[in-house]
Design a protein around this motif. Structure first.
Motif, PDB file in Angstrom:
ATOM      1  N   ASN A 114      71.827  17.934  10.374  1.00  0.00           N
ATOM      2  CA  ASN A 114      72.242  17.439  11.699  1.00  0.00           C
ATOM      3  C   ASN A 114      73.531  18.113  12.169  1.00  0.00           C
ATOM      4  OD1 ASN A 114      70.057  15.757  11.995  1.00  0.00           O
ATOM      5  ND2 ASN A 114      71.108  13.959  11.135  1.00  0.00           N
ATOM      6  N   TRP A 116      74.556  21.188  11.416  1.00  0.00           N
ATOM      7  CA  TRP A 116      74.248  22.540  11.851  1.00  0.00           C
ATOM      8  C   TRP A 116      73.432  22.530  13.150  1.00  0.00           C
ATOM      9  CZ3 TRP A 116      77.078  26.280  10.344  1.00  0.00           C
ATOM     10  CH2 TRP A 116      77.672  26.245   9.083  1.00  0.00           C
ATOM     11  N   LYS A 117      72.542  21.540  13.257  1.00  0.00           N
ATOM     12  CA  LYS A 117      71.782  21.448  14.499  1.00  0.00           C
ATOM     13  C   LYS A 117      72.713  21.151  15.663  1.00  0.00           C
ATOM     14  CE  LYS A 117      67.327  19.862  12.759  1.00  0.00           C
ATOM     15  NZ  LYS A 117      66.392  18.739  12.690  1.00  0.00           N
ATOM     16  N   SER A 118      73.667  20.283  15.404  1.00  0.00           N
ATOM     17  CA  SER A 118      74.582  19.939  16.498  1.00  0.00           C
ATOM     18  C   SER A 118      75.462  21.133  16.881  1.00  0.00           C
ATOM     19  CB  SER A 118      75.462  18.733  16.117  1.00  0.00           C
ATOM     20  OG  SER A 118      76.333  19.079  15.083  1.00  0.00           O
ATOM     21  N   PHE A 120      74.515  24.406  16.756  1.00  0.00           N
ATOM     22  CA  PHE A 120      73.735  25.427  17.426  1.00  0.00           C
ATOM     23  C   PHE A 120      72.964  24.924  18.620  1.00  0.00           C
ATOM     24  CE2 PHE A 120      74.152  27.231  13.115  1.00  0.00           C
ATOM     25  CZ  PHE A 120      74.868  28.351  13.446  1.00  0.00           C
ATOM     26  N   HIS A 121      72.801  23.678  18.780  1.00  0.00           N
ATOM     27  CA  HIS A 121      71.999  23.161  19.885  1.00  0.00           C
ATOM     28  C   HIS A 121      72.866  22.370  20.865  1.00  0.00           C
ATOM     29  CE1 HIS A 121      68.290  24.439  18.068  1.00  0.00           C
ATOM     30  NE2 HIS A 121      68.634  23.881  16.941  1.00  0.00           N
ATOM     31  N   ARG A 122      73.975  22.864  21.182  1.00  0.00           N
ATOM     32  CA  ARG A 122      74.813  22.156  22.147  1.00  0.00           C
ATOM     33  C   ARG A 122      74.317  22.390  23.533  1.00  0.00           C
ATOM     34  NH1 ARG A 122      81.112  22.488  20.637  1.00  0.00           N
ATOM     35  NH2 ARG A 122      80.882  21.563  18.618  1.00  0.00           N
ATOM     36  N   LYS A 123      74.360  21.384  24.308  1.00  0.00           N
ATOM     37  CA  LYS A 123      73.926  21.557  25.679  1.00  0.00           C
ATOM     38  C   LYS A 123      75.043  21.434  26.623  1.00  0.00           C
ATOM     39  CE  LYS A 123      69.328  20.027  24.938  1.00  0.00           C
ATOM     40  NZ  LYS A 123      68.320  19.176  25.255  1.00  0.00           N
TER      41      LYS A 123
END
Length: 123
Positions: A114, A116-118, A120-123
């Motif tokens: 989570n 690493w996902k957070s 790379f996947h920032r919006k």
């Protein structure tokens, strides 16, 4: 009539005396020949009584030994059951600890994923 009656009484008395004497001799002869048999019978009965007493004593001894063995068996059985229950509790504790470690590791992996996902996947 009196003479016949006295004669009959005399005959009865003499015959009863003769019968008693003969019976006494026959009884003495029978006792003489039966005494060894009677002695053997008494000896046999005494031997049987001793054997019966010995058998009773053996039975009592065996019964006592059986009770002792049963007691020892019950004690061993209880000890085995206690050891088995203790072993089972230890296994359950080890399983709970292993499950907790797995859960903690899985949580740590999810948290890191989570993270690493957070990133790379920032919006």
């Amino acid at each position: 009539m009196k003479k016949i009656l006295t004669t009959l009484i005399a005959i009865v008395l003499t015959s009863s005396i003769a019968v008693n004497a003969a019976e006494s001799r026959v009884q003495h002869w029978v006792n003489h020949w039966m005494s060894p048999i009677t002695k053997k019978e008494r000896a046999y009965n005494d031997k049987q009584a001793e054997a019966h007493k010995a058998h009773k004593a053996r039975q009592a001894k065996l019964k006592k030994q059986q009770k002792e063995r049963q007691k020892a068996y019950e004690k061993k059985k209880k000890d085995r059951e206690k050891a088995y229950k203790k072993q089972q509790r230890e296994r359950e504790k080890a399983l709970r600890e292993a499950q907790k470690r797995r859960d903690d590791r899985n949580k740590a992996i999810r948290d890191e994923a989570n993270f690493w996902k957070s990133l790379f996947h920032r919006k």
